[in-house]
Write a protein that holds these residues in place. Sequence first.
Motif, short mmCIF file in Angstrom:
data_model
loop_
_atom_site.label_atom_id
_atom_site.label_comp_id
_atom_site.label_asym_id
_atom_site.label_seq_id
_atom_site.Cartn_x
_atom_site.Cartn_y
_atom_site.Cartn_z
N TRP A 1 -10.53 -4.57 4.53
CA TRP A 1 -9.14 -4.35 5.22
C TRP A 1 -8.56 -3.48 4.69
O TRP A 1 -8.30 -3.30 3.38
CB TRP A 1 -8.16 -5.95 4.98
CG TRP A 1 -8.84 -7.04 5.70
CD1 TRP A 1 -9.74 -8.08 4.83
CD2 TRP A 1 -9.22 -7.38 6.94
NE1 TRP A 1 -9.83 -9.02 5.66
CE2 TRP A 1 -9.81 -8.76 6.87
CE3 TRP A 1 -8.78 -7.06 8.07
CZ2 TRP A 1 -9.81 -9.39 8.12
CZ3 TRP A 1 -8.89 -7.75 9.12
CH2 TRP A 1 -9.58 -8.87 9.30
N LEU A 2 -7.57 -2.70 5.66
CA LEU A 2 -6.58 -1.76 5.19
C LEU A 2 -5.33 -2.56 5.79
O LEU A 2 -5.39 -2.79 7.10
CB LEU A 2 -6.66 -0.47 5.66
CG LEU A 2 -5.71 0.47 5.64
CD1 LEU A 2 -5.22 0.61 4.08
CD2 LEU A 2 -6.09 1.83 6.44
N CYS A 3 -4.53 -2.86 5.00
CA CYS A 3 -3.29 -3.50 5.27
C CYS A 3 -1.81 -2.85 5.21
O CYS A 3 -2.15 -2.04 3.97
CB CYS A 3 -3.28 -4.95 4.70
SG CYS A 3 -4.79 -6.01 4.87
N VAL A 4 -1.02 -3.10 5.74
CA VAL A 4 0.35 -2.95 5.39
C VAL A 4 1.18 -4.00 5.00
O VAL A 4 1.28 -4.93 5.55
CB VAL A 4 0.86 -2.35 6.81
CG1 VAL A 4 2.51 -1.65 6.37
CG2 VAL A 4 0.40 -1.12 7.48
N LEU A 5 1.72 -3.75 3.63
CA LEU A 5 2.69 -4.52 3.07
C LEU A 5 3.96 -4.80 3.54
O LEU A 5 4.50 -3.73 4.15
CB LEU A 5 2.87 -4.42 1.54
CG LEU A 5 1.37 -4.55 0.77
CD1 LEU A 5 1.55 -3.78 -0.70
CD2 LEU A 5 0.78 -6.09 0.84
N GLU A 6 4.97 -5.57 3.42
CA GLU A 6 6.08 -5.71 4.15
C GLU A 6 6.89 -4.49 3.62
O GLU A 6 7.73 -4.03 4.19
CB GLU A 6 7.03 -6.99 3.79
CG GLU A 6 6.46 -8.29 4.39
CD GLU A 6 7.18 -9.40 4.13
OE1 GLU A 6 8.20 -9.06 3.40
OE2 GLU A 6 6.52 -10.73 4.38
N ASN A 7 6.68 -3.99 2.56
CA ASN A 7 7.68 -2.63 2.10
C ASN A 7 6.86 -1.40 2.61
O ASN A 7 7.42 -0.28 2.12
CB ASN A 7 7.55 -2.73 0.33
CG ASN A 7 6.04 -2.29 -0.37
OD1 ASN A 7 5.02 -2.09 0.35
ND2 ASN A 7 6.19 -2.76 -1.46
N GLY A 8 5.90 -1.55 3.24
CA GLY A 8 5.44 -0.30 4.03
C GLY A 8 4.34 0.41 3.20
O GLY A 8 3.49 1.21 3.87
N LYS A 9 4.29 -0.26 2.32
CA LYS A 9 2.99 0.17 1.19
C LYS A 9 1.67 -0.09 1.96
O LYS A 9 1.66 -1.11 2.70
CB LYS A 9 3.02 -0.14 -0.22
CG LYS A 9 4.29 0.34 -0.95
CD LYS A 9 4.03 1.80 -1.28
CE LYS A 9 5.10 2.33 -2.18
NZ LYS A 9 5.24 3.60 -2.54
N LEU A 10 0.67 0.65 1.72
CA LEU A 10 -0.79 0.11 2.20
C LEU A 10 -1.54 -0.46 1.12
O LEU A 10 -1.16 -0.32 0.16
CB LEU A 10 -1.64 1.39 2.44
CG LEU A 10 -0.91 2.16 3.81
CD1 LEU A 10 -1.69 3.46 4.09
CD2 LEU A 10 -0.96 1.34 4.91
N GLU A 11 -2.38 -1.34 1.35
CA GLU A 11 -3.43 -1.93 0.41
C GLU A 11 -4.79 -2.22 1.11
O GLU A 11 -5.00 -2.47 2.25
CB GLU A 11 -2.65 -3.50 0.19
CG GLU A 11 -3.43 -4.45 -0.74
CD GLU A 11 -2.84 -6.10 -0.52
OE1 GLU A 11 -2.14 -6.00 -1.85
OE2 GLU A 11 -3.00 -6.79 0.03
N ILE A 12 -5.75 -2.18 0.17
CA ILE A 12 -7.12 -2.42 0.52
C ILE A 12 -7.71 -3.64 -0.16
O ILE A 12 -7.24 -3.81 -1.29
CB ILE A 12 -8.08 -1.23 0.28
CG1 ILE A 12 -7.64 -0.09 1.01
CG2 ILE A 12 -9.52 -1.56 0.42
CD1 ILE A 12 -8.16 1.27 0.39
N CYS A 13 -8.25 -4.73 0.83
CA CYS A 13 -8.79 -6.00 0.05
C CYS A 13 -9.85 -6.40 0.89
O CYS A 13 -10.28 -5.49 1.78
CB CYS A 13 -7.68 -7.05 0.14
SG CYS A 13 -7.28 -7.34 1.70
N SER A 14 -10.57 -7.19 0.44
CA SER A 14 -11.59 -7.79 1.22
C SER A 14 -11.17 -9.36 1.07
O SER A 14 -10.82 -9.89 0.43
CB SER A 14 -12.94 -7.66 0.82
OG SER A 14 -13.25 -8.02 -0.46
#
Length: 158
Positions: A86-99
């Motif tokens: 996944w490429l996700c957007v956190l509540e603060n607008g930052k991006l995060e990659i996870c699985s």
Amino acid sequence: AVQGTEHEGKSIEEIMIEGMDNPAIRNNGGGYWNHSLFWKIMSPSGGGEPQGNLANAINDQFGSFSEMKEQVKNAAMTRFGSGWAWLCVLENGKLEICSTANQDVPIMPGIGSGCSPILGIDVWEHAYYLDYKNVRPDYVKAILDNSINWSFDSDQIK
């Protein structure tokens, strides 16, 4: 799976957040949610690069688009067995990659960081076996290089 439960009539997002204790809801609802996003982000013309706010966020967070793709690829390749990258957007607008494993969704409590996925890559073997056999890296590269509708994803970043 939700018929006759307290989840009946709720949105799929609400169900994914609230229905974790029911395996049928978790697996079937997760599969529905994951694949619904997966088909939205796919593009028949594919490829290209994100523009606008998403491009800026990727460059700010990862240094470059190619580095972000490498990190997504790493998340897909290090997922043992079936699951998603996944490429996700956190509540603060930052991006995060996870699985996530199996049909789990990053919005599920205790699974992700409460982020909103904007890109998901199905790394269940059924997603790639016919075309790529057991060569997951080639499949992931092809998805990232040729199949993402980056304008859909760009619309998700404000």
